[in-house]
Design an enzyme around this catalytic site. Structure first.
Site, PDB file in Angstrom:
ATOM      1  N   THR A 153       0.969  -1.386  -0.161  1.00 19.68           N
ATOM      2  CA  THR A 153       0.010   0.096  -0.059  1.00 19.68           C
ATOM      3  C   THR A 153       0.705   1.276   0.136  1.00 19.68           C
ATOM      4  OG1 THR A 153      -1.442   1.371   1.466  1.00 19.68           O
ATOM      5  CG2 THR A 153      -0.148  -0.258   2.506  1.00 19.68           C
ATOM      6  N   ASP A 154       0.438   2.436  -0.546  1.00 19.46           N
ATOM      7  CA  ASP A 154       0.983   3.530  -0.515  1.00 19.46           C
ATOM      8  C   ASP A 154       1.045   4.106   0.969  1.00 19.46           C
ATOM      9  OD1 ASP A 154      -1.575   4.414   0.106  1.00 19.46           O
ATOM     10  OD2 ASP A 154      -1.672   5.964  -1.557  1.00 19.46           O
ATOM     11  N   GLU A 155       0.349   3.541   1.864  1.00 23.61           N
ATOM     12  CA  GLU A 155       0.549   4.089   3.054  1.00 23.61           C
ATOM     13  C   GLU A 155       1.985   3.880   3.813  1.00 23.61           C
ATOM     14  OE1 GLU A 155      -2.698   3.518   6.004  1.00 23.61           O
ATOM     15  OE2 GLU A 155      -4.479   3.720   4.216  1.00 23.61           O
ATOM     16  N   TYR A 181      -1.524  -0.380  11.131  1.00 23.79           N
ATOM     17  CA  TYR A 181      -1.802  -1.160   9.947  1.00 23.79           C
ATOM     18  C   TYR A 181      -0.912  -0.784   8.919  1.00 23.79           C
ATOM     19  CZ  TYR A 181      -3.404  -1.552   4.986  1.00 23.79           C
ATOM     20  OH  TYR A 181      -3.373  -1.841   3.659  1.00 23.79           O
ATOM     21  N   LYS A 236       2.309  -3.203   7.312  1.00 22.42           N
ATOM     22  CA  LYS A 236       2.331  -3.619   5.874  1.00 22.42           C
ATOM     23  C   LYS A 236       3.976  -3.128   5.493  1.00 22.42           C
ATOM     24  CE  LYS A 236      -0.335  -4.368   3.150  1.00 22.42           C
ATOM     25  NZ  LYS A 236      -0.546  -5.872   2.700  1.00 22.42           N
TER      26      LYS A 236
HETATM   27  P1  NAD Z   1     -10.097  -6.692   2.543  1.00 24.78           P
HETATM   28  O1  NAD Z   1      -9.998  -6.382   4.071  1.00 24.78           O
HETATM   29  O2  NAD Z   1     -11.442  -6.247   1.960  1.00 24.78           O
HETATM   30  O3  NAD Z   1      -9.948  -8.301   2.229  1.00 24.78           O
HETATM   31  C1  NAD Z   1      -9.066  -9.104   3.029  1.00 24.78           C
HETATM   32  C2  NAD Z   1      -9.212 -10.395   2.861  1.00 24.78           C
HETATM   33  O4  NAD Z   1      -8.067 -11.076   3.507  1.00 24.78           O
HETATM   34  C3  NAD Z   1     -10.375 -11.069   3.321  1.00 24.78           C
HETATM   35  O5  NAD Z   1     -11.004 -11.809   2.379  1.00 24.78           O
HETATM   36  C4  NAD Z   1     -10.197 -11.804   4.568  1.00 24.78           C
HETATM   37  O6  NAD Z   1     -10.784 -13.026   4.762  1.00 24.78           O
HETATM   38  C5  NAD Z   1      -8.589 -12.354   4.208  1.00 24.78           C
HETATM   39  N1  NAD Z   1      -7.739 -12.448   5.345  1.00 24.78           N
HETATM   40  C6  NAD Z   1      -7.622 -11.886   6.245  1.00 24.78           C
HETATM   41  N2  NAD Z   1      -6.796 -12.279   7.193  1.00 24.78           N
HETATM   42  C7  NAD Z   1      -6.362 -13.538   6.625  1.00 24.78           C
HETATM   43  C8  NAD Z   1      -5.646 -14.542   7.390  1.00 24.78           C
HETATM   44  N3  NAD Z   1      -4.860 -14.502   8.258  1.00 24.78           N
HETATM   45  N4  NAD Z   1      -5.526 -15.534   6.208  1.00 24.78           N
HETATM   46  C9  NAD Z   1      -6.352 -15.684   5.079  1.00 24.78           C
HETATM   47  N5  NAD Z   1      -6.981 -14.728   4.774  1.00 24.78           N
HETATM   48  C10 NAD Z   1      -7.078 -13.769   5.471  1.00 24.78           C
HETATM   49  O7  NAD Z   1      -8.875  -5.938   1.975  1.00 24.78           O
HETATM   50  P2  NAD Z   1      -8.591  -5.228   0.565  1.00 24.78           P
HETATM   51  O8  NAD Z   1      -9.140  -4.076   0.692  1.00 24.78           O
HETATM   52  O9  NAD Z   1      -9.136  -5.924  -0.545  1.00 24.78           O
HETATM   53  O10 NAD Z   1      -7.209  -5.072   0.659  1.00 24.78           O
HETATM   54  C11 NAD Z   1      -6.328  -6.406  -0.083  1.00 24.78           C
HETATM   55  C12 NAD Z   1      -4.874  -5.988   0.014  1.00 24.78           C
HETATM   56  O11 NAD Z   1      -4.590  -5.082  -0.645  1.00 24.78           O
HETATM   57  C13 NAD Z   1      -4.159  -5.925   1.421  1.00 24.78           C
HETATM   58  O12 NAD Z   1      -3.212  -6.518   1.711  1.00 24.78           O
HETATM   59  C14 NAD Z   1      -4.200  -4.494   1.609  1.00 24.78           C
HETATM   60  O13 NAD Z   1      -3.200  -3.914   2.455  1.00 24.78           O
HETATM   61  C15 NAD Z   1      -3.866  -4.025   0.316  1.00 24.78           C
HETATM   62  N6  NAD Z   1      -4.356  -2.551  -0.145  1.00 24.78           N
HETATM   63  C16 NAD Z   1      -5.583  -2.254  -0.239  1.00 24.78           C
HETATM   64  C17 NAD Z   1      -6.052  -1.096  -0.721  1.00 24.78           C
HETATM   65  C18 NAD Z   1      -7.378  -0.566  -0.478  1.00 24.78           C
HETATM   66  O14 NAD Z   1      -7.548   0.581  -0.956  1.00 24.78           O
HETATM   67  N7  NAD Z   1      -8.266  -1.393  -0.223  1.00 24.78           N
HETATM   68  C19 NAD Z   1      -5.073  -0.290  -1.517  1.00 24.78           C
HETATM   69  C20 NAD Z   1      -3.696  -0.659  -1.383  1.00 24.78           C
HETATM   70  C21 NAD Z   1      -3.443  -1.968  -1.046  1.00 24.78           C
HETATM   71  O1  DAU Z   2      -4.065   3.907   0.596  1.00 32.07           O
HETATM   72  C1  DAU Z   2      -4.142   2.875   0.615  1.00 32.07           C
HETATM   73  C2  DAU Z   2      -5.343   2.432   2.043  1.00 32.07           C
HETATM   74  O2  DAU Z   2      -6.480   2.816   1.410  1.00 32.07           O
HETATM   75  C3  DAU Z   2      -5.040   0.801   1.804  1.00 32.07           C
HETATM   76  O3  DAU Z   2      -3.818   0.445   2.376  1.00 32.07           O
HETATM   77  C4  DAU Z   2      -6.191   0.550   3.105  1.00 32.07           C
HETATM   78  O4  DAU Z   2      -6.268  -0.795   3.237  1.00 32.07           O
HETATM   79  C5  DAU Z   2      -7.555   1.063   2.783  1.00 32.07           C
HETATM   80  O5  DAU Z   2      -8.107   0.910   3.986  1.00 32.07           O
HETATM   81  C6  DAU Z   2      -7.407   2.574   2.709  1.00 32.07           C
HETATM   82  O6  DAU Z   2      -7.171   3.303   3.893  1.00 32.07           O
HETATM   83  P1  DAU Z   2      -7.796   4.797   4.236  1.00 32.07           P
HETATM   84  O7  DAU Z   2      -7.634   4.875   5.423  1.00 32.07           O
HETATM   85  O8  DAU Z   2      -7.277   5.729   3.342  1.00 32.07           O
HETATM   86  O9  DAU Z   2      -9.115   4.321   3.774  1.00 32.07           O
HETATM   87  P2  DAU Z   2     -10.510   4.689   4.432  1.00 32.07           P
HETATM   88  O10 DAU Z   2     -11.693   4.334   3.565  1.00 32.07           O
HETATM   89  O11 DAU Z   2     -10.853   3.784   5.838  1.00 32.07           O
HETATM   90  O12 DAU Z   2     -10.885   6.189   4.724  1.00 32.07           O
HETATM   91  C7  DAU Z   2     -10.365   7.280   3.758  1.00 32.07           C
HETATM   92  C8  DAU Z   2     -10.413   8.467   4.280  1.00 32.07           C
HETATM   93  O13 DAU Z   2     -11.673   8.748   4.577  1.00 32.07           O
HETATM   94  C9  DAU Z   2      -9.429   8.742   5.328  1.00 32.07           C
HETATM   95  O14 DAU Z   2      -8.856   9.844   5.485  1.00 32.07           O
HETATM   96  C10 DAU Z   2     -10.164   8.571   6.507  1.00 32.07           C
HETATM   97  C11 DAU Z   2     -11.684   9.191   6.092  1.00 32.07           C
HETATM   98  N1  DAU Z   2     -12.895   8.420   6.865  1.00 32.07           N
HETATM   99  C12 DAU Z   2     -13.120   6.969   6.744  1.00 32.07           C
HETATM  100  C13 DAU Z   2     -14.185   6.838   7.288  1.00 32.07           C
HETATM  101  C14 DAU Z   2     -14.233   5.212   7.254  1.00 32.07           C
HETATM  102  C15 DAU Z   2     -13.840   9.481   7.217  1.00 32.07           C
HETATM  103  O15 DAU Z   2     -13.868  10.816   7.119  1.00 32.07           O
HETATM  104  N2  DAU Z   2     -15.055   9.103   7.710  1.00 32.07           N
HETATM  105  C16 DAU Z   2     -15.076   7.335   7.988  1.00 32.07           C
HETATM  106  O16 DAU Z   2     -16.365   7.008   8.233  1.00 32.07           O
END
Ligand code: NAD
Ligand code: DAU
Length: 339
Positions: free
Chosen positions: A125-127, A153, A157
């Site tokens: 992730t970019d985080e 988190y 990562k």
């Molecule tokens: P998500 O939370 O929707 O899904 C995570 C999945 O992993 C779920 O199906 C969960 O059951 C499974 N899981 C969790 N713990 C596990 C374990 N111990 N063993 C096997 N399976 C397990 O997450 P997402 O948003 O789809 O993100 C997927 C990946 O991409 C993550 O690694 C996250 O860090 C990365 N990522 C997410 C975003 C985003 O915006 N959502 C952006 C950049 C990177």
């Molecule tokens: O940048 C990549 C990341 O993006 C991934 O690595 C993470 O897995 C993914 O969850 C996401 O993280 P963020 O913290 O950026 O996403 P989130 O949707 O939780 O929040 C997006 C922005 O919105 C953040 O600035 C917090 C704000 N927010 C979020 C929630 C849930 C609110 O203002 N209100 C809310 O209720």
């Protein structure tokens, strides 16, 4: 070609499985997922009966279980999406993040070493780069930006990323890492900003914006992320990190207002609540490397992607209504009750 996709019952992993099964009908895809609160087997229902697809319910930290899947499947590639992914949950309870995100990654890579692999890909992730100031729009994250994390988190990562690079240098494991910006699209769990706001707005419930809503995220349609990973696992160079993002920076408040407009809901639903602890201000990816080396460019414009996403939530109410009727209720009360 056999690919193990971990975390494939979650948001991005499921979209990746659909993309791969459609594009490469000759590949075998094995989904390994623990089915935590974020994993949803109903998401995978459309592919469950496909002859070249297998689902295995398994924790990636389960060494014996992981090794058994490797013995049975002889994977060529492992793509690791499995993670605890929600920043707010990591602030409440970090332990499981360290367990799954770091130790789970190590367990998978140990199996890759033991059985041999053509590619281990870590979905990061970019985080891991921390955040950027709002008053320096000229700054972007490149692959050389130092890791500087803010939440449990993102720290977990970053820890995993360091381990992946160490396995490459020390053991010669053929790895790649992608670091992507915020994704949005179908099957996004409604604890994250965009689906939470859509679901709340549809119920005429308050839309909880943290702080002043000025934080900026760089949004990418999930299909574009899946296409980037597809390119990296086939053509990316071993040992390399690729940033993935589409130069689509938006303030949270503007996203929420847009969702209100698209759904015909009043902005009076917007409620400013206590800020997230350690809240990152701005994320912004420089995707020059993946564009120059692999020719990747995002294809979906935000204006179109957000419309498609909202349409999907309107057309797939059962998917998210089932989710928000369960454990989610307790979570919501705990996180937002006294905010
Ligand atoms: P998500 O939370 O929707 O899904 C995570 C999945 O992993 C779920 O199906 C969960 O059951 C499974 N899981 C969790 N713990 C596990 C374990 N111990 N063993 C096997 N399976 C397990 O997450 P997402 O948003 O789809 O993100 C997927 C990946 O991409 C993550 O690694 C996250 O860090 C990365 N990522 C997410 C975003 C985003 O915006 N959502 C952006 C950049 C990177
Ligand atoms: O940048 C990549 C990341 O993006 C991934 O690595 C993470 O897995 C993914 O969850 C996401 O993280 P963020 O913290 O950026 O996403 P989130 O949707 O939780 O929040 C997006 C922005 O919105 C953040 O600035 C917090 C704000 N927010 C979020 C929630 C849930 C609110 O203002 N209100 C809310 O209720």
């Amino acid at each position: 070609m056999t690919i193990i996709v971990t975390g494939g019952a979650g948001f991005i992993g499921s979209n990746f499985i659909f993309h791969m099964l459609q594009k490469y009908p000759q590949y075998r895809i094995v989904c390994v997922d623990k089915l935590t609160y974020a994993g949803n087997l109903s998401t995978l229902a459309p592919v469950m009966e496909e002859p070249n697809f297998r689902f295995v319910k398994l924790d990636i930290c389960d060494k014996a279980g992981v090794q058994q899947v490797f013995e049975e499947e002889h994977p060529d590639i492992v793509v690791n999406f499995a993670a605890e992914s929600h920043v707010d949950r990591s602030i409440e309870d970090p332990d499981i993040f360290l367990q799954t995100n770091i130790l789970g990654t190590a367990t998978l890579m140990n199996a890759c070493r033991k059985y041999g692999i053509r590619r281990y890909h870590q979905v990061s992730t970019d985080e891991v780069y921390g955040d950027l100031p709002l008053d320096r729009p000229d700054l972007f994250f490149t692959e050389n930006t130092p890791l500087h994390t803010s939440s449990p988190y993102s720290s977990s990562k970053a820890g995993a990323d360091l381990l992946v690079l160490a396995y490459h240098r020390t053991y010669g494991l053929p790895v790649t890492i992608s670091r992507c910006s915020n994704n949005y699209g179908p099957y996004h769990f409604p604890e994250k900003l965009i689906p939470l706001m859509i679901v709340n707005a549809l119920h005429d419930k308050p839309l909880p914006v943290y702080g002043k809503g000025e934080n900026v995220r760089d949004w990418l349609y999930v299909e574009d992320h899946c296409k980037a990973i597809d390119l990296i696992i086939h053509k990316g160079r071993e040992g390399e990190v690729y940033n993935v993002g589409g130069h689509n920076e938006m303030r949270n408040i503007d996203i929420v207002k847009l969702i209100c407009k698209e759904l015909g809901k009043p902005e009076s639903l917007i409620t400013f609540v206590a800020d997230r602890k350690g809240h990152d201000m701005r994320y912004a990816i420089d995707p020059t490397k993946i564009h120059a080396e692999l020719g990747w460019l995002p294809e979906t414009k935000f204006a179109d992607g957000i419309k498609k996403t909202i349409r999907w939530y309107l057309d797939n109410r059962t998917w998210w209504e089932t989710i928000i009727s369960g454990e989610y209720r307790d979570y919501y009360e705990k996180m937002y009750g006294n905010r």
